[in-house]
Design a protein around this motif. Structure first.
Motif, short mmCIF file in Angstrom:
data_model
loop_
_atom_site.label_atom_id
_atom_site.label_comp_id
_atom_site.label_asym_id
_atom_site.label_seq_id
_atom_site.Cartn_x
_atom_site.Cartn_y
_atom_site.Cartn_z
N ARG A 501 0.98 -1.47 -0.09
CA ARG A 501 0.25 0.18 0.46
C ARG A 501 0.95 1.53 0.13
O ARG A 501 0.93 1.95 -0.84
CB ARG A 501 -0.55 -0.14 1.29
CG ARG A 501 -2.50 -1.21 1.50
CD ARG A 501 -3.41 -0.18 1.88
NE ARG A 501 -3.09 -0.72 3.41
CZ ARG A 501 -2.76 -1.64 4.53
NH1 ARG A 501 -3.15 -2.79 3.75
NH2 ARG A 501 -2.00 -0.94 5.70
N PHE A 502 2.22 1.16 0.64
CA PHE A 502 2.80 2.01 0.97
C PHE A 502 3.17 2.76 -0.71
O PHE A 502 3.75 3.92 -1.37
CB PHE A 502 4.29 1.93 2.17
CG PHE A 502 5.27 3.30 1.67
CD1 PHE A 502 4.50 4.26 2.63
CD2 PHE A 502 6.05 2.98 1.04
CE1 PHE A 502 5.82 5.80 2.58
CE2 PHE A 502 7.40 3.73 1.03
CZ PHE A 502 6.91 4.68 1.73
N ASP A 504 2.54 1.39 -3.10
CA ASP A 504 1.70 1.89 -4.98
C ASP A 504 0.95 4.28 -4.20
O ASP A 504 0.67 4.70 -5.03
CB ASP A 504 0.07 1.42 -3.69
CG ASP A 504 -0.68 -0.05 -4.89
OD1 ASP A 504 0.51 0.21 -5.66
OD2 ASP A 504 -1.14 -0.76 -4.24
N ARG A 505 1.09 4.25 -3.02
CA ARG A 505 0.84 5.31 -2.41
C ARG A 505 2.57 5.99 -3.51
O ARG A 505 2.37 7.81 -3.52
CB ARG A 505 0.47 6.22 -1.41
CG ARG A 505 -1.20 5.52 -0.51
CD ARG A 505 -0.99 6.09 0.68
NE ARG A 505 0.23 5.67 1.58
CZ ARG A 505 -0.31 4.34 2.50
NH1 ARG A 505 -1.18 3.50 2.30
NH2 ARG A 505 1.08 4.51 3.34
N ASP A 508 1.71 7.05 -7.05
CA ASP A 508 1.04 7.69 -7.66
C ASP A 508 1.27 9.02 -7.14
O ASP A 508 0.77 9.76 -8.19
CB ASP A 508 -0.02 7.10 -6.29
CG ASP A 508 -1.26 6.31 -6.80
OD1 ASP A 508 -0.69 5.18 -7.43
OD2 ASP A 508 -1.80 5.68 -6.28
N TRP A 509 1.90 9.42 -5.67
CA TRP A 509 2.76 10.57 -5.97
C TRP A 509 3.61 11.16 -6.52
O TRP A 509 3.24 11.84 -7.19
CB TRP A 509 3.47 10.29 -4.98
CG TRP A 509 4.20 12.33 -4.04
CD1 TRP A 509 3.35 13.35 -3.67
CD2 TRP A 509 5.50 12.53 -4.47
NE1 TRP A 509 4.45 13.95 -3.52
CE2 TRP A 509 5.71 13.59 -4.06
CE3 TRP A 509 6.70 11.43 -4.86
CZ2 TRP A 509 6.65 14.20 -3.77
CZ3 TRP A 509 7.75 11.94 -4.65
CH2 TRP A 509 7.55 13.70 -4.76
#
Length: 911
Positions: A501-502, A504-505, A508-509
């Motif tokens: 999840r980290f 992915d974030r 995305d950033w």
């Protein structure tokens, strides 16, 4: 492109084709040789001529100069150099890269056949220099109860033939004093029997022969064997005849079998031993040879007497095994990281499997191409495979992503595979050719470094080409069979991991940030153009700032100390100083043992170090410590060294006693050149922050005698110059050029005086009328100072100047400083030329710039064909300066050098 569709419609064909790639690659692997580095053919030929008992000046005049005049016009020759020493001349001819060395060798042989050399000179020996000219494996034979000559004889008798029979062994270098049949001539008895040394020499030549005797009953061959086999045979040789008696050799000489005069020193750990060094052939596999020797050690020990031990002293393959094992581990680590990254993005086991199939297919498949081009498994080709791991999955990932896009549009996997692969088939071909084309120019570079680059280029380009074939033939088939419509959805179980999840974030950033920055950049095109120019300027600046080197220094676990021979000293006296060096070396805690090899050329104390994990200091640190230690040893000059590179063609240019080598050329006298070299040495020694161990090879500090002959008086004696020369040489020194056989092994007969004379009045010669003449009648000795060695370079009189670098000093900086000192100290009429490592550095830098330029041209050509445009390729090629900038910043930040390995990386970036 319909090629992928063709294989999708024929899945058995596609499967069998890729299976055959694996099988053929595996079969090729079984026949590939294993080496540390690629086999390098050096276009260098050596000619060696022995001229017994001749001084360096005589050898220079009568041998070296004549050879140079005869060989100077050989086609393709770049440089010719010679070295004249006592009793021998050595000529080295270096040819242009790409020269047919066999044709050159034939031309040299023809020219030598027409060259007139002195009658006593031996026939010229012609050899091709190679990267495998030094022993890589040493075995010692030791005993507490036997002499060195006995141990050397045991090697010749029991080990030589067995070692030569091992596949891949080219030559053996046996080191140790050998048996000598000493004939000690008694001057008084010779005078009584009216016999001189020349008569003895002629008699030995006439009676130490093996002659044909025809055939018995016209069927069975007869041999008249009169070879000397024992002192008894030698004693019975007739020297002269009178009416009533025969003078035998035993009447005028004492004959003994033993060691003779000490000719070399060989020790292991301070203990006298005999050595045999194994030299492999150019196509020999050092690992196989080493394994076979280890397997035969019990056999070697069993044939030896019980009080003799056979011991392995040094095995270079330990480092080779370590290097290859390290690179193999890197391949495994690279594959693991690629699997991790691909899975991290695809989040699907099935999808991850598809591009990963390309890795074993490409790496194993390229082995067949390596075998076809005569390559080997070595650190360079394995390095190419490490890089290939990341490149070969690119094509498969592109195919996978495009096919998956069609599946997401609702098409069936088979239809999506057909349409998706058809759309990007040409792009895959273009990608493959672009990567492979970067290395095409390397095929045209034929020097030593070019040959090394060639194996890297062929392996990497071959792996990329095989990956392109896999992407077009097998990857679409796997996509059609393994991908499902939901294959790109992230399973809930995987999404639940916090790390993912980290990730992915963060991704995305990065995507949002890139889009925003792209909007800003597009609004300022002129600023970006100026930025690109600035990046290019920074790259050029970094390229000039970063220190350059031919190769990075390696800690290969071997150091040593070279000691030049002491002029006018006996070998026994020289050995006493070597023992001081051994004492200092013995105290090095990192040393496993130490091996000492010495002769009239000088001495080497070689120190194999413990393995890296068992010592705290590097080889370079040990050498720096040795420099301080050997300064305490009186009288001698000692030069510590480290074996820091093993690359063929580069290793051959390295001098263990000097990191930078310069040849100084003159048409003047050697004496004047020697004084200039002394001045330059003093200037370099004063700069201790840059240079250490400064020395040159032109030293006029050896005592010598020059014979002045009264030609008129010599004519009255009817003695020939050769007759007089033989008498003088034997009675003042010795003759070692007649041999005897002991158990089938040939050893020298030493013809020498029982007591050496001090004056020419004590030496007599007899003419054909048996009239006695003292040599002092027509000869006088004039004391002089002579050089031990005289050198030529491109037919000029030359001196070689060597300097080692102080810790932390780079080649480029040292060359700049040395050039300045040469300008200040050396007169303008003295030419100079850098050789060895400095010359290789200049050549590799020029080659690097040419490779980058030609690689850019080839890449542009492929891209222009792909886009059918002359301008569009520049859009992609503008990324090259950015990539190079990142690489140069990394090299600079990590305090590395621009060497052949970083150059390989920079060329790879272009693709």
């Amino acid at each position: 492109m319909r090629l992928p569709v063709f294989f999708l419609e024929r899945p058995v064909f596609a499967t069998v084709l890729n299976a055959m790639i694996l099988i053929i690659g595996f079969l090729a692997y079984l026949n590939l040789g294993v080496r540390e580095y690629p086999n390098v053919s050096l276009p260098i030929l050596n000619v060696q001529v022995y001229y017994p008992n001749a001084s360096a000046e005589v050898v220079e005049t009568e041998i070296a100069t004549k050879l140079e005049e005869a060989l100077s016009g050989v086609e393709g020759m770049e440089t010719i150099s010679s070295s004249s020493k006592y009793g021998q001349a050595y000529v080295e001819l270096s040819f242009k890269a790409g020269t047919d060395i066999n044709k050159a060798q034939s031309n040299i042989r023809d020219r030598l056949s027409m060259t007139s050399l002195p009658d006593d000179a031996k026939d010229p020996i012609i050899r091709q220099q190679s990267g495998d000219s030094e022993p890589f494996f040493y075995i010692s034979v030791e005993s507490d109860s036997r002499s060195i000559v006995e141990l050397t004889h045991l090697i010749n008798l029991y080990l030589k033939n067995s070692l030569k029979s091992i596949k891949g062994v080219s030559m053996l270098d046996v080191m140790g004093d050998q048996y000598t049949m000493t004939v000690a001539l008694d001057r008084e008895k010779m005078l009584t029997h009216s016999v001189d040394a020349n008569a003895v020499l002629d008699a030995l030549k006439r009676h130490n022969v093996s002659l044909p005797g025809g055939r018995f009953q016209e069927a069975i061959p007869i041999t008249l064997d009169m070879r000397v086999l024992s002192p008894k045979d030698l004693k019975a040789i007739p020297i002269s005849h009178t009416k009533n008696s025969v003078v035998l050799l035993e009447d005028i000489a004492t004959i003994s079998l033993g060691r003779g005069v000490m000719s070399q020193i060989v020790r292991s750990g301070g203990k006298n031993v005999a050595f045999v060094g194994i030299i492999k052939s150019s196509d020999g596999n050092p690992l196989d040879i080493s394994n076979e020797i280890h397997n035969r050690m019990d056999q070697f020990q069993s044939v030896m007497p019980s009080d003799v031990d056979v011991i392995i002293n040094f095995d270079k393959t330990k480092f080779i095994r370590g290097s290859i094992s390290s690179v193999q581990h890197s391949i495994v680590e690279a594959i693991f990281l690629v699997i991790l990254i691909v899975f991290l993005f695809l989040r699907n086991f099935r999808a991850t499997l598809i591009p990963l199939v390309a890795i074993p297919l490409s790496l194993v498949g390229v082995l067949s191409l390596m075998a076809a081009f005569g390559l080997s498994i070595n650190t360079i080709t394995l390095l190419a495979m490490v890089l290939a791991v990341g490149l070969v999955v690119d094509d498969a990932i592109v195919v996978l992503e495009n096919i998956h896009r069609h599946i997401e549009e609702g098409k069936s996997p088979l239809k999506a595979a057909k349409e998706g692969s058809k759309e990007i088939g040409f792009a895959i071909v273009a990608m493959t050719l672009t990567l492979a084309s970067v290395y095409i120019p390397i095929a045209f570079i034929q020097d030593a470094i070019g040959q090394i680059f060639f194996e890297f280029a062929m392996t990497l380009a071959g792996a990329v080409i095989v990956s392109g074939v896999v992407a077009l033939t097998f990857t679409p088939l796997l996509c059609a069979r393994l991908l499902k419509k939901e294959s790109k959805s992230t399973p809930q179980a995987l999404s639940s991991f916090k790390a993912l999840r980290f990730f992915d974030r963060a991704l995305d950033w990065m995507t949002r940030t890139y889009r925003k920055s792209l909007d800003v950049v597009l609004k300022w095109p002129k600023v970006m153009a100026v930025t690109c120019i600035g990046i290019l300027i920074i790259c050029i600046g970094l390229f000039q700032t970063i220190p350059q080197a031919v190769t990075p220094k390696e800690d290969r676990g071997v150091v040593g100390v070279f000691v030049p021979y002491l002029d006018s000293a006996s070998l026994e006296e020289f050995d006493s100083y070597l023992k001081y060096v051994e004492k200092e070396v013995k105290d090095i805690k990192e040393a496993l043992t130490y091996l000492t090899i010495a002769g009239t050329w000088g001495g080497q104390v070689v120190v194999p170090l413990k393995s890296w994990e068992d010592r705290s200091r590097s080889a370079e640190q040990v050498v720096n410590d040795l420099r301080q230690r050997v300064k305490k040893v009186p009288t001698i000059q000692a030069y510590p060294w480290s074996w820091d590179t093993g690359i063929p063609g580069v290793e051959a240019t390295n001098t263990k006693d000097g990191a930078i080598t310069v040849q100084f050329l003159t048409i003047g006298s050697y004496e004047a050149l020697s004084k200039i070299m002394d001045n330059l040495r003093n200037a370099c020694e004063a700069d201790k922050s840059t240079f250490v161990d400064c020395h040159h090879d032109l030293r006029f500090n050896a005592s010598g005698f020059k014979v002045i002959v009264d030609r008129e008086k010599l004519a009255t004696t009817t003695l020939t110059p050769v007759h007089a020369s033989n008498v003088l040489a034997i009675m003042m020194d010795q003759n070692l050029y007649i041999e005897f056989s002991k158990e089938g092994i040939l050893y020298p007969i030493a013809l020498k005086p029982a007591q050496r004379p001090y004056h020419l009045e004590e030496i007599y010669a007899f003419n054909e009328e048996n009239i006695r003449f003292p040599l002092s009648y027509f000869m006088t000795l004039e004391k002089t100072v002579t050089p031990k060695e005289l050198s030529h370079y491109n037919q000029f009189r030359a001196a070689q100047f060597n300097v080692s670098l102080a810790p932390g000093i780079t080649y480029t900086h040292a060359v700049e400083v040395l050039n300045k000192k040469i300008k200040d100290v050396v007169p303008e009429d003295i030419q100079h030329e850098f050789t060895g490592v400095a010359k290789k550095l200049e050549e590799s830098s020029s080659m690097m710039l040419m490779l980058i330029l030609i690689a850019l041209i080839f890449v542009y050509a492929i891209l222009a064909i792909q886009f059918e445009s002359f301008s569009d390729p520049f859009i992609i090629m503008f990324t090259v300066p950015l990539a190079v900038l990142g690489a140069l910043i990394s090299i600079y930040a990590l305090d590395r050098t621009l060497d052949i390995f970083t150059q390989i990386g920079l060329v790879t970036l272009i693709g």
